[in-house]
Design a protein around this motif. Structure first.
Motif, PDB file in Angstrom:
ATOM      1  N   GLU A 187       2.742   1.461  -2.491  1.00  0.00           N
ATOM      2  CA  GLU A 187       2.452   1.702  -1.077  1.00  0.00           C
ATOM      3  C   GLU A 187       1.302   0.836  -0.552  1.00  0.00           C
ATOM      4  OE1 GLU A 187       4.421   3.263   0.658  1.00  0.00           O
ATOM      5  OE2 GLU A 187       5.362   4.909  -0.452  1.00  0.00           O
ATOM      6  N   LEU A 188       0.546   0.218  -1.441  1.00  0.00           N
ATOM      7  CA  LEU A 188      -0.568  -0.634  -1.029  1.00  0.00           C
ATOM      8  C   LEU A 188      -0.188  -2.108  -0.958  1.00  0.00           C
ATOM      9  CD1 LEU A 188      -3.601   0.922  -2.955  1.00  0.00           C
ATOM     10  CD2 LEU A 188      -2.799   1.395  -0.634  1.00  0.00           C
ATOM     11  N   GLY A 189       1.088  -2.399  -1.119  1.00  0.00           N
ATOM     12  CA  GLY A 189       1.523  -3.793  -1.059  1.00  0.00           C
ATOM     13  C   GLY A 189       2.192  -4.267  -2.332  1.00  0.00           C
ATOM     14  N   LEU A 190       2.921  -3.367  -3.000  1.00  0.00           N
ATOM     15  CA  LEU A 190       3.703  -3.726  -4.189  1.00  0.00           C
ATOM     16  C   LEU A 190       2.811  -4.220  -5.323  1.00  0.00           C
ATOM     17  CD1 LEU A 190       6.486  -5.774  -2.301  1.00  0.00           C
ATOM     18  CD2 LEU A 190       6.217  -3.295  -2.436  1.00  0.00           C
ATOM     19  N   LEU A 191       1.614  -3.666  -5.431  1.00  0.00           N
ATOM     20  CA  LEU A 191       0.625  -4.177  -6.379  1.00  0.00           C
ATOM     21  C   LEU A 191       1.035  -3.990  -7.833  1.00  0.00           C
ATOM     22  CD1 LEU A 191      -2.758  -3.120  -4.714  1.00  0.00           C
ATOM     23  CD2 LEU A 191      -1.432  -5.215  -4.424  1.00  0.00           C
ATOM     24  N   GLY A 192       1.678  -2.867  -8.142  1.00  0.00           N
ATOM     25  CA  GLY A 192       2.117  -2.650  -9.516  1.00  0.00           C
ATOM     26  C   GLY A 192       3.147  -3.675  -9.940  1.00  0.00           C
ATOM     27  N   ALA A 193       4.143  -3.893  -9.102  1.00  0.00           N
ATOM     28  CA  ALA A 193       5.186  -4.874  -9.414  1.00  0.00           C
ATOM     29  C   ALA A 193       4.606  -6.279  -9.538  1.00  0.00           C
ATOM     30  CB  ALA A 193       6.271  -4.844  -8.342  1.00  0.00           C
ATOM     31  N   LYS A 194       3.651  -6.594  -8.664  1.00  0.00           N
ATOM     32  CA  LYS A 194       3.040  -7.927  -8.716  1.00  0.00           C
ATOM     33  C   LYS A 194       2.324  -8.167 -10.040  1.00  0.00           C
ATOM     34  CE  LYS A 194       2.336  -8.498  -3.722  1.00  0.00           C
ATOM     35  NZ  LYS A 194       1.344  -8.524  -2.613  1.00  0.00           N
ATOM     36  N   ASN A 195       1.849  -7.093 -10.659  1.00  0.00           N
ATOM     37  CA  ASN A 195       1.093  -7.227 -11.899  1.00  0.00           C
ATOM     38  C   ASN A 195       1.891  -6.819 -13.134  1.00  0.00           C
ATOM     39  OD1 ASN A 195      -1.897  -7.997 -11.281  1.00  0.00           O
ATOM     40  ND2 ASN A 195      -1.304  -6.568  -9.661  1.00  0.00           N
ATOM     41  N   LEU A 196       3.196  -6.655 -12.979  1.00  0.00           N
ATOM     42  CA  LEU A 196       4.063  -6.380 -14.124  1.00  0.00           C
ATOM     43  C   LEU A 196       4.518  -7.693 -14.750  1.00  0.00           C
ATOM     44  CD1 LEU A 196       5.795  -4.211 -15.740  1.00  0.00           C
ATOM     45  CD2 LEU A 196       7.660  -4.878 -14.207  1.00  0.00           C
ATOM     46  N   ASP A 197       4.415  -7.790 -16.058  1.00  0.00           N
ATOM     47  CA  ASP A 197       4.900  -8.982 -16.760  1.00  0.00           C
ATOM     48  C   ASP A 197       6.406  -8.848 -16.949  1.00  0.00           C
ATOM     49  OD1 ASP A 197       5.323 -11.214 -18.279  1.00  0.00           O
ATOM     50  OD2 ASP A 197       4.156 -10.543 -20.015  1.00  0.00           O
ATOM     51  N   ALA A 250       4.288 -12.619   5.971  1.00  0.00           N
ATOM     52  CA  ALA A 250       2.923 -13.167   5.983  1.00  0.00           C
ATOM     53  C   ALA A 250       2.056 -12.171   6.725  1.00  0.00           C
ATOM     54  CB  ALA A 250       2.888 -14.526   6.666  1.00  0.00           C
ATOM     55  N   ARG A 251       0.825 -12.015   6.280  1.00  0.00           N
ATOM     56  CA  ARG A 251      -0.084 -11.099   6.965  1.00  0.00           C
ATOM     57  C   ARG A 251      -1.525 -11.465   6.668  1.00  0.00           C
ATOM     58  NH1 ARG A 251       0.502  -5.122   4.915  1.00  0.00           N
ATOM     59  NH2 ARG A 251       2.567  -5.455   5.783  1.00  0.00           N
ATOM     60  N   GLY A 252      -2.412 -11.014   7.547  1.00  0.00           N
ATOM     61  CA  GLY A 252      -3.831 -11.291   7.357  1.00  0.00           C
ATOM     62  C   GLY A 252      -4.589 -11.232   8.662  1.00  0.00           C
ATOM     63  N   GLU A 253      -5.693 -11.948   8.725  1.00  0.00           N
ATOM     64  CA  GLU A 253      -6.574 -11.912   9.887  1.00  0.00           C
ATOM     65  C   GLU A 253      -6.702 -13.287  10.534  1.00  0.00           C
ATOM     66  OE1 GLU A 253      -9.680  -8.502   8.183  1.00  0.00           O
ATOM     67  OE2 GLU A 253     -10.315 -10.598   8.378  1.00  0.00           O
ATOM     68  N   ILE A 254      -6.824 -13.255  11.833  1.00  0.00           N
ATOM     69  CA  ILE A 254      -7.216 -14.447  12.589  1.00  0.00           C
ATOM     70  C   ILE A 254      -8.528 -14.089  13.282  1.00  0.00           C
ATOM     71  CG2 ILE A 254      -6.630 -16.062  14.430  1.00  0.00           C
ATOM     72  CD1 ILE A 254      -3.662 -15.367  13.866  1.00  0.00           C
ATOM     73  N   ASP A 292      -2.115 -15.081   5.076  1.00  0.00           N
ATOM     74  CA  ASP A 292      -1.507 -15.575   3.832  1.00  0.00           C
ATOM     75  C   ASP A 292      -0.059 -15.128   3.729  1.00  0.00           C
ATOM     76  OD1 ASP A 292      -3.939 -16.705   2.828  1.00  0.00           O
ATOM     77  OD2 ASP A 292      -4.590 -14.672   2.299  1.00  0.00           O
ATOM     78  N   LYS A 293       0.722 -15.905   3.008  1.00  0.00           N
ATOM     79  CA  LYS A 293       2.098 -15.515   2.754  1.00  0.00           C
ATOM     80  C   LYS A 293       2.105 -14.298   1.836  1.00  0.00           C
ATOM     81  CE  LYS A 293       3.995 -20.152   3.256  1.00  0.00           C
ATOM     82  NZ  LYS A 293       4.633 -21.299   2.575  1.00  0.00           N
ATOM     83  N   GLY A 294       2.980 -13.372   2.141  1.00  0.00           N
ATOM     84  CA  GLY A 294       3.120 -12.184   1.309  1.00  0.00           C
ATOM     85  C   GLY A 294       4.253 -12.380   0.319  1.00  0.00           C
ATOM     86  N   TYR A 295       5.101 -11.366   0.203  1.00  0.00           N
ATOM     87  CA  TYR A 295       6.224 -11.482  -0.721  1.00  0.00           C
ATOM     88  C   TYR A 295       7.351 -12.304  -0.107  1.00  0.00           C
ATOM     89  CZ  TYR A 295       7.575  -7.415   2.122  1.00  0.00           C
ATOM     90  OH  TYR A 295       7.838  -6.560   3.162  1.00  0.00           O
TER      91      TYR A 295
END
Length: 374
Positions: free
Chosen positions: A139-149, A178-182, A282-285
């Motif tokens: 729910e915070l941005g797919l963080l678990g999947a991003k850090n799964l080998d 893509a998401r972030g700040e300007i 920044d580009k997201g997934y």
């Protein structure tokens, strides 16, 4: 085959366990016990340490002599409010008492996976090698999947049980994001004594926004500014303003073009007003697009036919762990588990949907094993 009462009991037990993002320890321990009791090899990775949580992804492996490897995945974390969930069963529906979420997103998916494996073992069905992944911080941005080998497990097919819709729904297309700040930087000055000496960052940002493409841009692309923050005091010309920006498109090329156009606008407008800007977008997934003739789609269609449900392939503007696994080179598909009104205190799931989704998962594994033996 599927034990409906056992499935319901397991689901109820899990939703009663609070598991906000980054604090999934209790539900992880529950899942570890369930998978270990089923004879799976169970591991916990280092994802929690990497993202500041108290739990890593939980991985369970059920070996098979077959060649195919199938990942079944669901996430353990839920949104708030998730403390003291009191499930209510009424007219074939499971819901909360209205003061919290239910947590079917995504404990319904976990319940489906556990029950499906129980059925396979009880009925002694042939099955592919099964890799169960219960991820953290989705729910915070797919963080678990991003850090799964995921390369360590190299699944041939990945089915992520994490979508609304009846059993038989398959998400075959998702967007690039893509998401972030300007940040627009002007110059402060006293608003009542010498406003002409300042450059109001909000005024500059407003001129830029009028030239941006926002909202529904075309059938594939959207963009949004969802938050604006700035200012120090009512009598100071605003020296800086931060815009929270996101963009999505089913076309990676269109997204690139949109981001370039957005940057060009801010570059031109800030120069005109004597201001500056910082682009922190920044580009997201990455998105994915599964074609109808791909094996993962055909296998799912056949499993739906065997289960007696309609196969409905669709696109969505959101993302899931499937996006991460697809980006890493593994065919992945998000499928419906029947959850409704998620992320609200009105969340519910129909028992029949919970039951039918589990039957579909069983048929999916049987279908893959049958194809593997040919």
């Amino acid at each position: 085959m599927v034990n409906k009462e056992r499935l319901i009991d397991n689901f109820i037990n899990m939703v009663k366990i609070a598991s906000p993002s980054l604090n999934e320890r209790k539900i992880a321990d529950y899942v570890i016990n369930e998978l270990t009791a089923l004879g799976l090899e169970v591991y916990e990775d280092e994802a929690g340490k990497k993202i500041g949580g108290n739990t890593g992804n939980i991985i369970g492996i059920l070996r098979s002599p077959g060649k195919k490897k199938v990942m079944l995945s669901a996430h353990m974390d839920t949104v708030l409010p998730c403390e003291n969930i009191k499930p209510v069963i009424e007219d074939g529906v499971i819901k909360s008492d209205g003061t919290t979420i239910l947590g079917g997103d995504d404990k319904a998916g976990i319940a489906n996976i556990i029950e499906a494996i129980k059925v396979l073992k009880e009925q002694k069905f042939d099955h592919p090698e099964i890799i169960v992944v219960c991820s953290v911080a989705e729910e915070l941005g797919l963080l678990g999947a991003k850090n799964l080998d995921v390369d360590k497990y190299a699944p041939d097919y990945s089915f992520i049980l994490d979508s609304g819709g009846k059993a038989g729904v398959a998400i075959v297309q998702t967007p690039f994001t893509a998401r972030g700040e300007i940040v627009v930087i002007g110059k402060s000055a006293h608003a009542g004594i010498s406003p002409e000496k300042g450059v109001n960052a909000l005024t500059v940002a407003a001129h830029a926004i009028t030239k941006l493409k926002l909202g529904r841009i075309d059938s594939e692309t959207t963009a949004n500014i969802g938050m604006v923050r700035g200012g120090e005091a009512i009598n100071i010309v605003m020296p800086e303003v931060t815009l929270k920006y996101e963009a999505r498109s089913f076309s990676g090329e269109k997204l690139e073009t949109l981001l370039k156009e957005t940057e060009d606008v801010f570059k031109a407008i800030t120069k005109k007003f004597g201001a500056k800007y910082i682009d922190k977008v920044d580009k997201g997934y990455s998105g994915y697009n599964l074609k109808s003739d791909e094996d993962i789609v055909k296998v799912f269609e056949k499993a739906c036919e065997s289960t007696g449900v309609s196969c409905v392939t669709k696109s969505t503007g959101g993302g899931s762990d499937s996006n991460i696994y697809s980006e890493k080179g593994y065919k992945a598909m998000t499928i419906g588990v029947g959850m409704s009104k998620v992320h609200t205190t009105e969340e519910y799931i129909e028992i029949e949907d919970l039951y039918t989704t589990t039957k579909l998962v069983v048929e999916l594994l049987k279908e893959i094993a049958e194809n593997d033996s040919k």
